[in-house]
Design an enzyme around this catalytic site. Structure first.
Site, PDB file in Angstrom:
ATOM      1  N   SER A 149       0.828  -1.204   0.000  1.00  9.01           N
ATOM      2  CA  SER A 149       0.000   0.000   0.000  1.00  9.01           C
ATOM      3  C   SER A 149       0.866   1.260   0.000  1.00  9.01           C
ATOM      4  O   SER A 149       1.629   1.475  -0.944  1.00  9.01           O
ATOM      5  CB  SER A 149      -0.967  -0.045   1.188  1.00  9.01           C
ATOM      6  OG  SER A 149      -1.931   0.979   1.085  1.00  9.01           O
ATOM      7  N   SER A 150       0.797   2.081   1.031  1.00  7.78           N
ATOM      8  CA  SER A 150       1.674   3.255   1.087  1.00  7.78           C
ATOM      9  C   SER A 150       3.135   2.830   1.047  1.00  7.78           C
ATOM     10  O   SER A 150       3.985   3.512   0.460  1.00  7.78           O
ATOM     11  CB  SER A 150       1.395   4.065   2.354  1.00  7.78           C
ATOM     12  OG  SER A 150       2.199   5.221   2.411  1.00  7.78           O
TER      13      SER A 150
END
EC number: 3.1.1.72
Length: 368
Positions: A149-150
């Site tokens: 994700s991030s």
């Protein structure tokens, strides 16, 4: 005899006290547990460093940088990912950076983070890597980066800003490097347009953005393996295609003509597309955010297990005699779709007749 014992104790104390700060930190790192390191060098963004040194440490170990998701921590990624267990099997060290921001997303939006030695999160993480290489005599040909994700976004950024450090990367449900760029230079900004898959461009543009994050660099770049799910409603599936375009552009592959496509690989409902030895995309049908970590496949991609080599190759250079590919006309004038500006750009800044040099972002302007 007692005096001799006291003298010996004092001698040992002085010897330990005279150790350098870096040496002292290494002594305090307990093998087989997650430990924080506080003096790994310059830390411009205040990012926290945690490290896992396996009990079964190789003589010249590799390094895996494992980067957590938004709301995550180093501890959460340590317990929720397989890398510590795999470290015991293969003898490598795991670095778990931890975001310094509220919400613990990573800064992949500011110019400092998106620039080699720019002073952002990427700079701090790179310094963690060089410290670990130095302290543990690590094998510089076996340094890898991965994230979810991030953390996957930051993985792409690390591969673009510090390509000289990494041999390969795996990206679990991220976006292309520079997609979250903030025109106001906001640190740790969210970009809804990118997240929803509305930032769409060509391999040439995306590749140019990645290359511009380290102006003038011409050395090897990490091999990239990109995972994404078809039902991702946090970072929409279009980001998979844009990320694959980016690295196809970097390596000079024809994005529209991959070498092969393999169904049900590495498992049912996953499709693997191979553009060349440096780029694979893995699209997971029916999977949301994020695609689960495939640790054993990572080990193969990194070269710890059988299946892939850790050798990186120079980017392929392609040339064309037409203007459709965005190449320079060779007269100091950029053709249609060609690059005409951006940080670090040293090529033509004037577009061919009928086209305007348009700023895409701080790193890339294009003749449109």
């Amino acid at each position: 005899m007692r005096a001799l014992s006291v003298f010996f104790a004092l001698f040992c104390f002085l010897a330990l006290s005279s150790a350098s700060p870096g040496q002292d930190v290494v002594k305090r790192v307990t093998s087989g547990s997650l430990q924080q390191v506080t003096n790994f060098g310059s830390n411009p963004s205040g990012t926290l460093m945690y490290i896992y040194v396996p009990k079964n440490l190789a003589t010249k170990p590799g390094i895996v940088v494992a980067i957590h998701y938004c709301t995550g921590t180093a501890q959460a990624y340590y317990t929720g990912s397989p890398y510590a267990q795999l470290a015991e099997q293969y003898g490598f060290i795991v670095i778990y950076p931890q975001s310094p921001y509220s919400g613990t997303c990573w800064d992949v939006s500011s110019q400092s983070a998106l620039t080699h030695n720019g002073g952002g999160d990427s700079n701090s993480i790179a310094n963690m890597v060089t410290w670990t290489i130095s302290q543990y005599n690590a094998d510089t040909s076996k340094v890898f980066v991965t994230g979810s994700s991030s953390g996957a976004m930051m993985t792409n950024v690390m591969a673009a800003t510090y390509p000289e450090l990494f041999a390969a990367a795996t990206v679990y449900s991220g976006v292309s490097a520079g997609c979250f760029y903030s025109s106001s230079n906001q640190v740790d900004a969210w970009n809804s347009s990118c997240a929803q898959g509305n930032v769409i461009s060509t391999p040439e543009v995306w590749g140019g953005i990645a290359k511009a994050m380290y102006p003038g660099y011409t050395g090897p770049r990490p091999r990239m393996q990109i995972y994404h799910g078809s039902t991702d409603t946090t970072l929409y599936p279009q980001n998979y295609y844009e990320t694959c375009k980016q690295w196809a552009g970097v390596f000079g592959y024809n994005y529209n003509s991959p070498q092969s496509t393999q169904s049900n690989t590495p498992q049912a409902n996953y499709q693997t597309t191979i553009w060349g030895p440096n780029l694979q995309g893995i699209f997971a049908t029916g999977v949301g955010h994020t695609v689960p970590i495939h640790g054993e496949q990572d080990m193969e991609w990194f070269g710890f297990a059988g299946g892939s080599s850790t050798t990186t190759t120079q980017p392929t250079t392609t040339s064309t005699t037409t203007s459709s590919g965005g190449s320079s006309t060779g007269t100091g004038v950029a053709a249609h779709w060609g690059q005409c500006g951006g940080n670090g750009w040293t090529g033509p800044t004037v577009c061919a007749s009928g086209y305007t040099c348009t700023v895409v972002n701080a790193w890339y302007s294009q003749c449109l």
